[in-house]
Design an enzyme around this catalytic site. Structure first.
Site, short mmCIF file in Angstrom:
data_model
loop_
_atom_site.label_atom_id
_atom_site.label_comp_id
_atom_site.label_asym_id
_atom_site.label_seq_id
_atom_site.Cartn_x
_atom_site.Cartn_y
_atom_site.Cartn_z
N SER A 159 0.76 -1.09 0.01
CA SER A 159 0.10 -0.08 0.03
C SER A 159 1.03 1.16 0.00
O SER A 159 2.23 1.21 0.50
CB SER A 159 -0.92 0.07 1.30
N TYR A 172 -2.43 -0.80 10.39
CA TYR A 172 -2.32 -0.99 9.07
C TYR A 172 -1.09 -0.69 8.36
O TYR A 172 -0.50 -1.33 7.78
CB TYR A 172 -3.75 -0.32 8.36
P1 NAD Z 1 -11.09 -6.28 -0.09
O1 NAD Z 1 -11.65 -6.22 1.39
O2 NAD Z 1 -12.13 -6.39 -1.32
O3 NAD Z 1 -10.32 -7.59 -0.23
C1 NAD Z 1 -9.82 -8.26 0.85
C2 NAD Z 1 -9.52 -9.61 0.86
O4 NAD Z 1 -8.75 -10.49 1.84
C3 NAD Z 1 -11.05 -10.38 1.15
O5 NAD Z 1 -11.29 -11.37 0.04
C4 NAD Z 1 -10.94 -11.05 2.56
O6 NAD Z 1 -11.97 -11.80 2.74
C5 NAD Z 1 -9.53 -11.44 2.20
N1 NAD Z 1 -9.08 -11.63 3.81
C6 NAD Z 1 -8.93 -11.04 4.66
N2 NAD Z 1 -8.62 -11.69 5.82
C7 NAD Z 1 -8.32 -13.10 5.36
C8 NAD Z 1 -7.59 -13.98 5.77
N3 NAD Z 1 -7.24 -14.16 7.16
N4 NAD Z 1 -7.40 -15.09 5.06
C9 NAD Z 1 -7.67 -14.99 3.73
N5 NAD Z 1 -8.25 -14.15 2.96
C10 NAD Z 1 -8.49 -12.65 3.86
O7 NAD Z 1 -10.18 -5.13 -0.27
P2 NAD Z 1 -9.17 -4.83 -1.33
O8 NAD Z 1 -8.84 -3.44 -1.43
O9 NAD Z 1 -9.28 -5.71 -2.64
O10 NAD Z 1 -7.52 -5.35 -0.62
C11 NAD Z 1 -6.73 -6.24 -1.36
C12 NAD Z 1 -5.48 -5.93 -0.77
O11 NAD Z 1 -5.24 -4.58 -1.22
C13 NAD Z 1 -5.26 -5.69 0.74
O12 NAD Z 1 -3.81 -6.27 1.09
C14 NAD Z 1 -5.20 -4.16 0.89
O13 NAD Z 1 -4.42 -3.82 2.13
C15 NAD Z 1 -4.34 -3.90 -0.30
N6 NAD Z 1 -4.75 -2.54 -0.64
C16 NAD Z 1 -6.11 -1.97 -1.12
C17 NAD Z 1 -6.38 -0.67 -1.35
C18 NAD Z 1 -7.44 -0.14 -2.03
O14 NAD Z 1 -7.54 1.08 -2.05
N7 NAD Z 1 -8.52 -0.54 -2.12
C19 NAD Z 1 -5.03 0.30 -1.53
C20 NAD Z 1 -3.92 -0.17 -0.60
C21 NAD Z 1 -3.81 -1.55 -0.46
#
Ligand code: NAD
Length: 274
Positions: A159, A172
């Site tokens: 991130s 986080y």
């Molecule tokens: P999201 O909530 O749609 O997806 C997160 C996924 O992780 C979900 O499928 C959830 O069920 C899964 N998950 C959570 N705990 C888990 C566990 N213990 N075991 C297996 N799976 C688990 O959110 P997203 O935005 O798609 O996030 C995906 C990644 O991207 C994350 O690592 C997040 O930190 C990172 N990220 C997202 C953004 C953003 O703006 N959306 C920005 C920076 C980083």
């Protein structure tokens, strides 16, 4: 004659990928893009089996290969079993996308140990456990030149908060700072086995994790103040980069972080001269 096809080149044909947290958001888009590029993709999920099965069915309907695998990435035994199932079904693994992550936000002085531990155990320990299993298999199997110049590729979903401090999100930000060092150390240590490790550091991407930040026009306007490129990111912005990082087109890259953030890292507060 140059090809006029709009189909993506199947640059990952024959390779096998595991994407954690692939039933939602960024992970889902990454899984679909890897499959479109020719990889067989294992869709890890911890909750909502229905969503995971739907991703599998969508990939299969487009002619791809996929299966759903249940595991909590923070639990060592479950991670071991997930890798064992994948290797037993498909023979090996070539690409790991460490994507699963979550937030448990709180003001610093109010943050509970549970909130701290939950975020660190999924976002950081989960990436360690999955990468360790993948590395073991990559080292055991070595390079298969017909598939890839590397013995394996690890892509960590970090991130912008691996670099930007984030009030009310100490757990986080600490987890993503940890991911940066985990990824760089793996890259340094595992290069001798021809394993590459890189990160993607998204800015603000429209997914369920941050819905409140873009759901209403007012919230989106506030968010755009942080994004010089003036649009909130889409999951496909990240998925395209993941395909490239997984392919031999990025073969000389290891230990790098690709910031995909519409310029969020560029100190937007200084846009007008500070
Ligand atoms: P999201 O909530 O749609 O997806 C997160 C996924 O992780 C979900 O499928 C959830 O069920 C899964 N998950 C959570 N705990 C888990 C566990 N213990 N075991 C297996 N799976 C688990 O959110 P997203 O935005 O798609 O996030 C995906 C990644 O991207 C994350 O690592 C997040 O930190 C990172 N990220 C997202 C953004 C953003 O703006 N959306 C920005 C920076 C980083």
């Amino acid at each position: 004659m140059p090809s006029t096809s709009t189909q993506p080149t199947p640059i990952l044909t024959g390779q096998r990928a595991l994407v954690t947290g692939a039933n939602s958001g960024i992970g889902k888009a990454v899984a679909q893009a890897l499959a479109a590029a020719g990889a067989a993709v294992a869709i890890n999920y911890v909750a909502s089996e229905k969503d995971a099965r739907q991703v599998v069915e969508e990939i299969q309907a487009n002619g791809g290969t996929a299966m759903a695998l249940n595991a909590d990435v923070s639990m060592e035994e479950q991670v071991r079993e997930m890798f064992a199932s994948m290797i037993s079904a498909w023979g090996s693994i070539d690409i790991l996308v460490n994507n699963a992550g979550l937030q448990r936000d709180a003001a610093f002085q109010e943050m509970t140990l549970d909130q701290w531990n939950k975020v660190l155990s999924v976002n950081l320990t989960g990436q360690f456990l999955c990468a360790r299993e993948a590395a073991r298999e990559f080292i055991r199997r070595g390079v298969v030149p017909e598939l890839s110049a590397a013995a394996g590729k690890i892509i960590c979903m970090s991130s912008v908060h691996q670099a930007i401090p984030w009030a009310r999100h100490a757990n986080y930000a600490a987890s993503k700072g940890g991911v940066m060092m985990l990824m760089q150390t793996m890259a340094q240590e595992l290069a001798q086995y021809h394993i590459r490790a890189n990160s993607i550091a998204p800015g603000a991407i429209k997914t369920p994790i941050n819905q409140s930040a873009w759901q209403t026009p007012e919230a989106e306007r506030e968010l755009l103040k942080l994004i010089p490129y003036n649009r909130v990111g889409e999951t496909t912005d990240i998925a395209r980069a993941a395909v490239w990082l997984a392919s031999d087109q990025s073969d000389y890259m290891t230990g790098a972080t690709l910031f995909i953030d519409g310029g969020m890292m560029l100190y937007p507060g200084f846009r007008t001269g500070g």
